[in-house]
Scaffold this motif. Structure first.
Motif, short mmCIF file in Angstrom:
data_model
loop_
_atom_site.label_atom_id
_atom_site.label_comp_id
_atom_site.label_asym_id
_atom_site.label_seq_id
_atom_site.Cartn_x
_atom_site.Cartn_y
_atom_site.Cartn_z
N GLN A 161 2.92 1.21 6.19
CA GLN A 161 2.22 -0.07 6.01
C GLN A 161 0.80 0.14 5.49
O GLN A 161 0.35 -0.57 4.58
N ARG A 174 0.88 1.59 1.81
CA ARG A 174 1.25 0.55 0.83
C ARG A 174 0.12 -0.45 0.62
O ARG A 174 -0.11 -0.93 -0.49
N SER A 175 -0.61 -0.77 1.68
CA SER A 175 -1.70 -1.74 1.55
C SER A 175 -2.80 -1.22 0.63
O SER A 175 -3.41 -2.00 -0.12
N VAL A 224 -2.36 0.95 -1.92
CA VAL A 224 -1.84 0.88 -3.28
C VAL A 224 -1.86 -0.57 -3.77
O VAL A 224 -2.19 -0.85 -4.94
N ASP A 225 -1.55 -1.50 -2.89
CA ASP A 225 -1.56 -2.92 -3.27
C ASP A 225 -2.96 -3.40 -3.64
O ASP A 225 -3.10 -4.41 -4.35
N GLN A 226 -4.00 -2.72 -3.17
CA GLN A 226 -5.37 -3.08 -3.54
C GLN A 226 -5.72 -2.65 -4.96
O GLN A 226 -6.76 -3.03 -5.49
#
Length: 358
Positions: free
Chosen positions: A124, A127-128, A130-132
């Motif tokens: 979690q 992934r957060s 990378v999502d930024q």
């Protein structure tokens, strides 16, 4: 230099394990009404003392004393900012010429040691990030390498390797990954055999570099590891004096040197460190856990090199970086890069709300 300098304490920075460090911002005025910005990993009183010393004796700016060097970093960076403003040129042009307008930013992320199960906290958090929008991520995994007797060495080998493979699977092949195990931790003495074994696992997972896998002054072991492995070995963030970086470079004990411009004496000494690195076919990637001013200096410094593989800066989402400047200049673009400021000097200004920090 005339006029009263602004010397402001910023929120202390936690380097982990209770290592909390003071950090200070300097705004240095000139008789012509210009002002240069600098920062240092030193307390405000120390920066104030060294500024008084510099005004009495400018030759003291580049000293061989560790504590003096750290505090003088703020002054050196501010002087480069002033020179750029006086000449109407960005600092990157003064440092040798701008070769890129954007620099890849990597983020350091703290992760828990887990069993590498789909959907767990490790996944979690990663992934957060990378999502930024980050396209390069350095992993700091809780207690990685700090083995206890709860598992055998073989079981630890499998657990650590599984977690590294898990990280690669989460981000895919288009994201750069690096691992920092903080070998400078005084409570841990990493062993060469473990470092070599881990380096091989990282190579198999296509990690970009392996950071601080040994104690900082294990020069001979670092040199052996660097020669034996294909993954780049990085370190030296805790060194301050140029002579230490030169020793590492001459021994080719690392592939990547990581000086912090707010500790090693500013941009002048960063240039000297890069010279020593280049002469020995090493790379320099600045350590970046400092301030918005330090990041501006790093961006200009890295803009002067044609190095698509290692030409990056460290970005850290902390108030000393995100809240200091006008117009929030450090946004990631769709390639995970940050634009190098284009204005004269460092090209950044303090936010109008900065008075609340003083």
């Amino acid at each position: 230099m005339n006029g009263n300098a602004e010397i402001i304490s910023l929120p202390a920075v936690d380097w982990g394990d209770g290592d909390v460090r003071e950090i200070t911002l300097l705004e240095l005025p000139t008789p012509e009404g210009l002002a240069g910005l600098g920062s240092a990993y030193a307390g405000a009183d120390r920066v104030r003392e060294e500024l008084a010393l510099y005004r009495r004796d400018p030759e003291a700016l580049h000293t061989s004393d560790t504590a003096l060097t750290i505090a003088m970093s703020a002054i050196d960076i501010a002087l480069w900012d002033i020179r750029g403003k006086e000449e109407g040129r960005p600092v990157s042009e003064l440092l040798g010429g701008r070769k890129r307008d954007r620099v890849l930013a990597y983020v350091t992320v703290d992760l828990p040691m887990t069993e590498a199960k789909a959907g767990d906290a490790f996944e979690q958090i990663l992934r957060s990030v990378v999502d930024q929008g980050f396209r390069a991520v350095k992993l700091c995994i809780e207690a990685f390498g700090h083995r206890d007797s709860s598992l055998s060495d073989e079981e630890w080998d499998r657990r650590e390797a599984r977690l590294l493979a898990f990280a690669r699977n989460i981000v895919g092949n288009d994201i750069q990954l690096m691992l920092d195990v903080y070998g400078s931790d005084p409570n841990w003495t990493p062993e060469y055999d473990w470092a070599l074994k881990t380096a091989k696992v990282l190579e198999a997972q296509d990690f970009l570099w392996f950071e601080e896998p040994l104690s900082p002054r294990a020069f001979d072991e670092f040199a052996q590891l660097t020669k034996t492995t294909d993954i780049a070995i990085a370190g030296a963030e805790h060194f301050v004096l140029s002579k230490d970086f030169e020793k590492v470079a001459n021994l080719q004990a690392l592939d990547i040197l990581q000086p912090d411009c707010t500790r090693v004496g500013g941009l002048t000494q960063m240039q000297n460190i890069r010279t020593a690195a280049t002469e020995n076919n090493l790379h320099v990637i600045p350590h970046g856990w400092n301030t918005a001013i330090g990041l501006a200096a790093d961006l200009h410094f890295q803009a002067t090199v044609n190095d698509d593989r290692y030409g990056m800066v460290e970005f850290w989402s902390h108030s000393t970086i995100t809240d200091l400047l006008k117009d929030k200049p450090y946004a990631l673009d769709d390639e995970g890069k940050i634009a190098v400021p284009t204005g004269a000097g460092l090209g950044v200004e303090l936010d109008d709300a900065f008075d609340t920090w003083k």
